[in-house]
Design an enzyme around this catalytic site. Structure first.
Site, PDB file in Angstrom:
ATOM      1  N   HIS A 135      11.820  35.402 -15.267  1.00  0.00           N
ATOM      2  CA  HIS A 135      11.915  34.741 -16.549  1.00  0.00           C
ATOM      3  C   HIS A 135      12.057  35.957 -17.562  1.00  0.00           C
ATOM      4  O   HIS A 135      12.905  36.245 -18.259  1.00  0.00           O
ATOM      5  CB  HIS A 135      10.619  33.760 -17.060  1.00  0.00           C
ATOM      6  CG  HIS A 135      10.624  33.567 -18.311  1.00  0.00           C
ATOM      7  ND1 HIS A 135       9.557  33.359 -19.305  1.00  0.00           N
ATOM      8  CD2 HIS A 135      11.678  32.973 -19.267  1.00  0.00           C
ATOM      9  CE1 HIS A 135       9.797  32.778 -20.455  1.00  0.00           C
ATOM     10  NE2 HIS A 135      11.134  33.016 -20.466  1.00  0.00           N
ATOM     11  N   HIS A 157       3.929  33.097 -18.453  1.00  0.00           N
ATOM     12  CA  HIS A 157       4.303  31.714 -18.822  1.00  0.00           C
ATOM     13  C   HIS A 157       4.350  30.630 -17.668  1.00  0.00           C
ATOM     14  O   HIS A 157       4.937  29.822 -17.632  1.00  0.00           O
ATOM     15  CB  HIS A 157       5.838  31.664 -19.478  1.00  0.00           C
ATOM     16  CG  HIS A 157       5.847  32.732 -20.657  1.00  0.00           C
ATOM     17  ND1 HIS A 157       6.604  34.098 -20.296  1.00  0.00           N
ATOM     18  CD2 HIS A 157       5.503  33.004 -21.756  1.00  0.00           C
ATOM     19  CE1 HIS A 157       6.570  34.884 -21.301  1.00  0.00           C
ATOM     20  NE2 HIS A 157       6.057  33.975 -22.044  1.00  0.00           N
TER      21      HIS A 157
HETATM   22 FE1  FES Z   1       6.925  34.866 -15.812  1.00  0.00          FE
HETATM   23 FE2  FES Z   1       7.524  34.339 -18.326  1.00  0.00          FE
HETATM   24  S1  FES Z   1       7.684  36.339 -17.481  1.00  0.00           S
HETATM   25  S2  FES Z   1       7.171  32.926 -16.761  1.00  0.00           S
END
Ligand code: FES
Length: 215
Positions: A135, A157
């Site tokens: 992500h 997140h």
């Molecule tokens: Fe891992 Fe956003 S960086 S869920």
């Protein structure tokens, strides 16, 4: 010799690696393959990628035929062969952290205790993945949960990845699998030989960068 888990009707890890010439190692070879992502469709019951010929929508653009699952392309790349652990030294739940294919690329070798897509060893349960979250790149090292075969939740997140199904997203913000480290076995040694998928922060598969020194 190499041992592996080979469910019927799938592209086995060994034939896949040999098809790319990975057994010789050393040369970077980028190859796009279709890997069906769990939850979207296209894996068999064990989560292995299933080979599918592309269909054509009439304008030369491959499109899924009616009833076919959506197939997400992933990029396989050969890198130098690097020993990352030993079969005899791994017990279920063990994690070995290492860097591959670059000195900055965090990765983990794990023994899941259950057959996994792309897994090696007698039980097909030894796999390795890059551990920078797809992500936004937060570190996932230290979040392996052997009871569920997952990595995560990510501390940023909360994305969680299924290590038995090619690092696919179970829940959370990320939309891409974790990059899988392709493995081979020589005697008792576990050898990293390449990667499948894109590492966070790269727009292609690690071209034009310094990769770790091979054995
Ligand atoms: Fe891992 Fe956003 S960086 S869920």
């Amino acid at each position: 010799m190499t041992e592996e888990h080979e469910p019927q009707g799938t592209v086995s890890r060994r034939s896949f690696i040999e098809g790319l010439g990975f057994a010789t190692g050393g040369v970077v070879v980028g190859t796009v393959i279709g890997v069906a992502i769990p939850g979207v469709g296209g894996d068999d019951d064990d989560g292995d990628a299933v080979a599918r010929p592309p269909s054509d929508g009439g304008d030369g653009t491959p499109t899924p035929a009616d009833g076919d699952p959506v197939v997400t392309p992933m990029v396989a790349t050969a890198h130098p062969r690097v020993k990352v652990g030993t079969v005899s030294g791994l017990n279920t739940g063990d994690v070995i952290d290492f860097n591959y294919p670059t000195e900055q690329s965090a990765a983990s070798l794990v023994k899941l205790g259950r057959p996994a897509a792309g897994g090696i060893g007698e039980d097909g349960d030894i796999v390795a993945f890059g551990t920078d979250c797809t992500h936004m790149g937060c570190p996932l090292a230290g979040t392996f949960k052997v009871e569920h075969g997952i990595l995560g939740p990510c501390g940023c997140h909360f994305t969680t990845f299924d290590l038995g199904r090619r690092g696919s997203v179970v829940l959370g913000q990320a939309t891409s699998n974790l990059p899988q480290i392709l493995l081979d076995i020589e005697g008792d040694d576990i050898i990293a030989v390449g990667t499948l998928g894109i590492f966070y922060g790269f727009r292609d598969n690690l071209a034009d960068i310094t990769i770790v020194e091979g054995i």
